[in-house]
Scaffold this motif. Structure first.
Motif, mmCIF file in Angstrom:
data_model
loop_
_atom_site.group_PDB
_atom_site.id
_atom_site.type_symbol
_atom_site.label_atom_id
_atom_site.label_comp_id
_atom_site.label_asym_id
_atom_site.label_seq_id
_atom_site.Cartn_x
_atom_site.Cartn_y
_atom_site.Cartn_z
ATOM 1 N N ALA A 335 96.262 75.062 16.239
ATOM 2 C CA ALA A 335 95.320 74.291 17.052
ATOM 3 C C ALA A 335 94.539 73.359 16.135
ATOM 4 N N PRO A 336 94.057 72.224 16.644
ATOM 5 C CA PRO A 336 93.290 71.298 15.797
ATOM 6 C C PRO A 336 91.962 71.920 15.354
ATOM 7 N N SER A 337 91.520 71.552 14.144
ATOM 8 C CA SER A 337 90.240 72.052 13.631
ATOM 9 C C SER A 337 89.091 71.388 14.372
ATOM 10 N N GLU A 338 87.961 72.097 14.426
ATOM 11 C CA GLU A 338 86.757 71.564 15.084
ATOM 12 C C GLU A 338 85.522 72.158 14.423
ATOM 13 N N HIS A 339 84.399 71.514 14.678
ATOM 14 C CA HIS A 339 83.138 72.014 14.126
ATOM 15 C C HIS A 339 82.678 73.238 14.923
ATOM 16 N N ILE A 340 82.378 74.310 14.189
ATOM 17 C CA ILE A 340 82.049 75.587 14.837
ATOM 18 C C ILE A 340 80.735 76.120 14.271
ATOM 19 N N ASN A 341 79.828 76.492 15.164
ATOM 20 C CA ASN A 341 78.623 77.214 14.772
ATOM 21 C C ASN A 341 78.988 78.696 14.770
ATOM 22 N N THR A 342 79.189 79.245 13.569
ATOM 23 C CA THR A 342 79.696 80.617 13.456
ATOM 24 C C THR A 342 78.720 81.622 14.058
ATOM 25 N N ASN A 343 77.424 81.377 13.925
ATOM 26 C CA ASN A 343 76.429 82.278 14.536
ATOM 27 C C ASN A 343 76.646 82.382 16.042
ATOM 28 N N THR A 344 76.784 81.235 16.682
ATOM 29 C CA THR A 344 76.981 81.218 18.136
ATOM 30 C C THR A 344 78.291 81.899 18.501
ATOM 31 N N LEU A 345 79.364 81.613 17.721
ATOM 32 C CA LEU A 345 80.676 82.195 17.990
ATOM 33 C C LEU A 345 80.629 83.718 17.918
ATOM 34 N N VAL A 346 80.016 84.256 16.865
ATOM 35 C CA VAL A 346 79.948 85.708 16.675
ATOM 36 C C VAL A 346 79.096 86.359 17.771
ATOM 37 N N GLN A 347 77.995 85.714 18.124
ATOM 38 C CA GLN A 347 77.142 86.281 19.174
ATOM 39 C C GLN A 347 77.872 86.335 20.518
ATOM 40 N N GLU A 348 78.662 85.307 20.818
ATOM 41 C CA GLU A 348 79.419 85.306 22.075
ATOM 42 C C GLU A 348 80.457 86.420 22.069
ATOM 43 N N ILE A 349 81.130 86.600 20.918
ATOM 44 C CA ILE A 349 82.138 87.662 20.825
ATOM 45 C C ILE A 349 81.468 89.031 20.948
ATOM 46 N N ALA A 350 80.367 89.217 20.234
ATOM 47 C CA ALA A 350 79.677 90.513 20.239
ATOM 48 C C ALA A 350 79.145 90.857 21.627
ATOM 49 N N ALA A 351 78.715 89.836 22.371
ATOM 50 C CA ALA A 351 78.153 90.088 23.705
ATOM 51 C C ALA A 351 79.183 90.716 24.639
ATOM 52 N N SER A 352 80.455 90.410 24.423
ATOM 53 C CA SER A 352 81.498 90.937 25.307
ATOM 54 C C SER A 352 82.145 92.206 24.773
ATOM 55 N N ILE A 353 81.851 92.574 23.515
ATOM 56 C CA ILE A 353 82.528 93.732 22.905
ATOM 57 C C ILE A 353 81.561 94.854 22.563
ATOM 58 N N VAL A 354 80.426 94.517 21.961
ATOM 59 C CA VAL A 354 79.519 95.534 21.418
ATOM 60 C C VAL A 354 78.685 96.147 22.537
ATOM 61 N N PRO A 355 78.680 97.465 22.659
ATOM 62 C CA PRO A 355 77.848 98.140 23.677
ATOM 63 C C PRO A 355 76.356 97.879 23.426
ATOM 64 N N ARG A 356 75.573 98.058 24.494
ATOM 65 C CA ARG A 356 74.141 97.765 24.388
ATOM 66 C C ARG A 356 73.402 98.732 23.475
ATOM 67 N N ASN A 357 73.900 99.967 23.379
ATOM 68 C CA ASN A 357 73.194 100.939 22.544
ATOM 69 C C ASN A 357 73.549 100.805 21.056
ATOM 70 N N PHE A 358 74.377 99.822 20.696
ATOM 71 C CA PHE A 358 74.675 99.543 19.279
ATOM 72 C C PHE A 358 73.600 98.623 18.713
ATOM 73 N N THR A 359 73.293 98.815 17.420
ATOM 74 C CA THR A 359 72.392 97.892 16.732
ATOM 75 C C THR A 359 73.257 96.835 16.039
ATOM 76 N N LEU A 360 73.078 95.575 16.446
ATOM 77 C CA LEU A 360 73.890 94.480 15.877
ATOM 78 C C LEU A 360 73.003 93.595 15.009
ATOM 79 N N GLU A 361 73.364 93.445 13.754
ATOM 80 C CA GLU A 361 72.607 92.600 12.817
ATOM 81 C C GLU A 361 73.511 91.468 12.340
ATOM 82 N N ILE A 362 73.116 90.252 12.693
ATOM 83 C CA ILE A 362 73.899 89.070 12.310
ATOM 84 C C ILE A 362 73.078 88.235 11.326
ATOM 85 N N GLY A 363 73.626 88.005 10.154
ATOM 86 C CA GLY A 363 72.920 87.227 9.136
ATOM 87 C C GLY A 363 73.018 85.733 9.419
ATOM 88 N N ASN A 364 72.652 84.935 8.408
ATOM 89 C CA ASN A 364 72.687 83.474 8.548
ATOM 90 C C ASN A 364 74.111 83.001 8.265
#
Length: 480
Positions: A335-364
């Motif tokens: 697929a063609p490359s594009e500009h990606i905000n990795t923070n936003t990408l990881v948060q979207e993925i985590a929102a659909s996978i990580v249970p609510r009772n998990f502690t999620l720490e995302i750095g910069n």
């Protein structure tokens, strides 16, 4: 013309110039040597001529002194000259044996000197023994200028002899100077020609060679990028074989890549068809089991109900394996490359996978210019893996990143059950899992997908873990 032949011709030309320079210098040096030897011999000739003339003059002076004073001590120089002059004349004759003109003059000097000796001996003898007859002899000789004529003739001969020698000396001196000048001039000319030929040959060969090698390097780079072009080369030398090999390799790779793409397309079609055909009977088995449970619930024994419960688990695992295999097969799609905000990408993925009772720490996390789907699959599979193997109680998942000189290093860390050291490499193989196979969510495909994506990107991934102390998956990713 071959490169070796060109280099050989250049060196041959340089060697010929060097030989010509050496031969010219040798010839001129021989001339310099001959002229130097002549000048050295001429110096001896002039010195001997001066000695001889001086000895004759001293004899004449001693002779006159004796005649005037009758003092026999004056005759000491005279008698020395009688012995010295013939020796000097003989020595001079040896030095000028190749010059007939000077030999004739020297012979004339010797004859005149002998005549003078006979004249002087008569007067000396008469002076000593017959004083009366001496006066008559002296007066007659004096009036006839016998002695003076002989002396003047000897002086004139010596002057002529020296002039001839000085003339030849001047000629050889000029020739010597000309030879030295020619030697310097020819040396400069041949040195300049040698330098020019050497530089031009080197520049020409380097230019032609570098140009062709550059074109080959460019072809190799194009091949590495999937652009299978050709190099046009009309020369016939050692590099021609390399050009032919590169062109042949480019053609074969182009042909193989086209065939591989066609086969991959066929395999993808086959995979979709097979997956559809496999899923249909699996769903059918699942439906049949449900119908049996619904229609014959009262007739089923507890043991049969237990077996019927296992069947849906196995069919669901089979369907998950098929889906994972399809995901693995889709990794070849670019697929063609594009500009990606990795923070936003990881948060979207985590929102659909990580249970609510998990502690999620995302750095910069950094912004990247890359293929979204591949980076998304890496994070999705690594986060999903952490969720699967981390107990719900006090579960923590940490996602961090640090900048390296040429890439970014990401880390997905959890405090789950951990991985024994002996399984650190095995977990990246397809269908390898640490869970029991009756647990449907563990297919063993996720980490294999991650490994394949990382390898295709020419990046690296490692796992740091100890059994019972969580796991950290560390991978690198370049910003295109």
């Amino acid at each position: 013309m071959k490169l070796s032949t060109q280099i050989l011709l250049a060196f041959t030309l340089i060697i010929l110039l060097s030989v010509a320079d050496s031969y010219t210098n040798y010839t001129l040096s021989k001339k310099v040597q001959l002229n130097s030897q002549f000048l050295a011999r001429s110096e001896e000739i002039i010195r001997t001529s001066n000695k001889t003339h001086k000895a004759i003059i001293e004899m004449q002076s001693a002779f006159r002194g004796f005649l005037l004073t009758d003092d026999h001590t004056f005759l000491h120089s005279y008698f020395i000259g009688l012995k010295k002059v013939p020796f000097l004349i003989k020595e001079q004759q040896i030095r000028i044996r190749n010059n007939n003109t000077q030999r004739a003059i020297l012979d004339s000097i010797s004859t005149l000197h002998n005549s003078w000796i006979r004249y002087s001996e008569q007067l000396i003898k008469s002076r000593k023994e017959k004083p009366d007859s001496y006066k008559n002899l002296f007066d007659s000789s004096l009036k006839r200028y016998v002695g003076k004529k002989i002396n003047d003739a000897i002086s004139e001969k010596f002057s002529r002899f020296d002039k001839i020698e000085y003339r030849m000396r001047k000629y050889h001196t000029e020739t010597l100077l000309d030879s030295l000048q020619y030697a310097r001039t020819f040396s400069r000319i041949f040195l300049t020609l040698t330098i020019i030929v050497g530089l031009l040959s080197t520049i020409f060969i380097m230019y032609v060679t570098n140009k062709r090698i550059t074109s080959m390097v460019r072809l190799a780079e194009d091949i590495s990028k999937g652009n299978f072009t050709r190099v046009k080369d009309t020369r016939n030398d050692e590099l021609s074989a390399l050009v032919i090999s590169l062109n042949s390799m480019s053609e074969k790779l182009d042909k193989n890549i086209r065939e591989l793409k066609n086969r991959n397309a066929e395999l993808n079609k086959f995979a979709y068809v097979v997956s559809h055909d496999l899923k249909a009977p699996i769903r059918g088995i699942h439906n049949v089991v449900r119908w049996i449970e619904e229609d014959h619930e009262k007739e089923l024994s507890p043991e049969l109900k237990k077996y019927l419960t296992i069947i849906p688990q196995k069919t669901m695992r089979m369907e998950a394996l098929i889906n994972g295999l399809l995901d693995y097969a889709r990794l070849n799609i670019q697929a063609p490359s594009e500009h990606i905000n990795t923070n936003t990408l990881v948060q979207e993925i985590a929102a659909s996978i990580v249970p609510r009772n998990f502690t999620l720490e995302i750095g910069n996390l950094p912004d990247l210019f890359t293929e979204r789907i591949k980076l998304e699959q890496v994070f999705a599979n690594l986060i999903s893996n952490s969720v699967k193997y981390t107990p719900q109680e006090e579960a923590v998942i940490q996602i961090t990143c640090r900048k390296l000189p040429d890439c970014y290093e990401f880390s997905v860390k959890d405090n789950g059950i951990g991985i024994a050291v002996e399984y650190h490499q095995k977990i990246f193989e397809i269908f390898q899992t640490l869970r029991e196979q009756n647990e449907q969510e563990s297919t063993g495909v996720g980490l294999a997908i991650v490994k394949k994506i990382i390898d295709d990107q020419q990046e690296s991934i490692t796992v740091k873990s100890t059994l019972g102390k969580g796991a950290a998956f560390i991978f690198t990713w370049r910003n295109n």
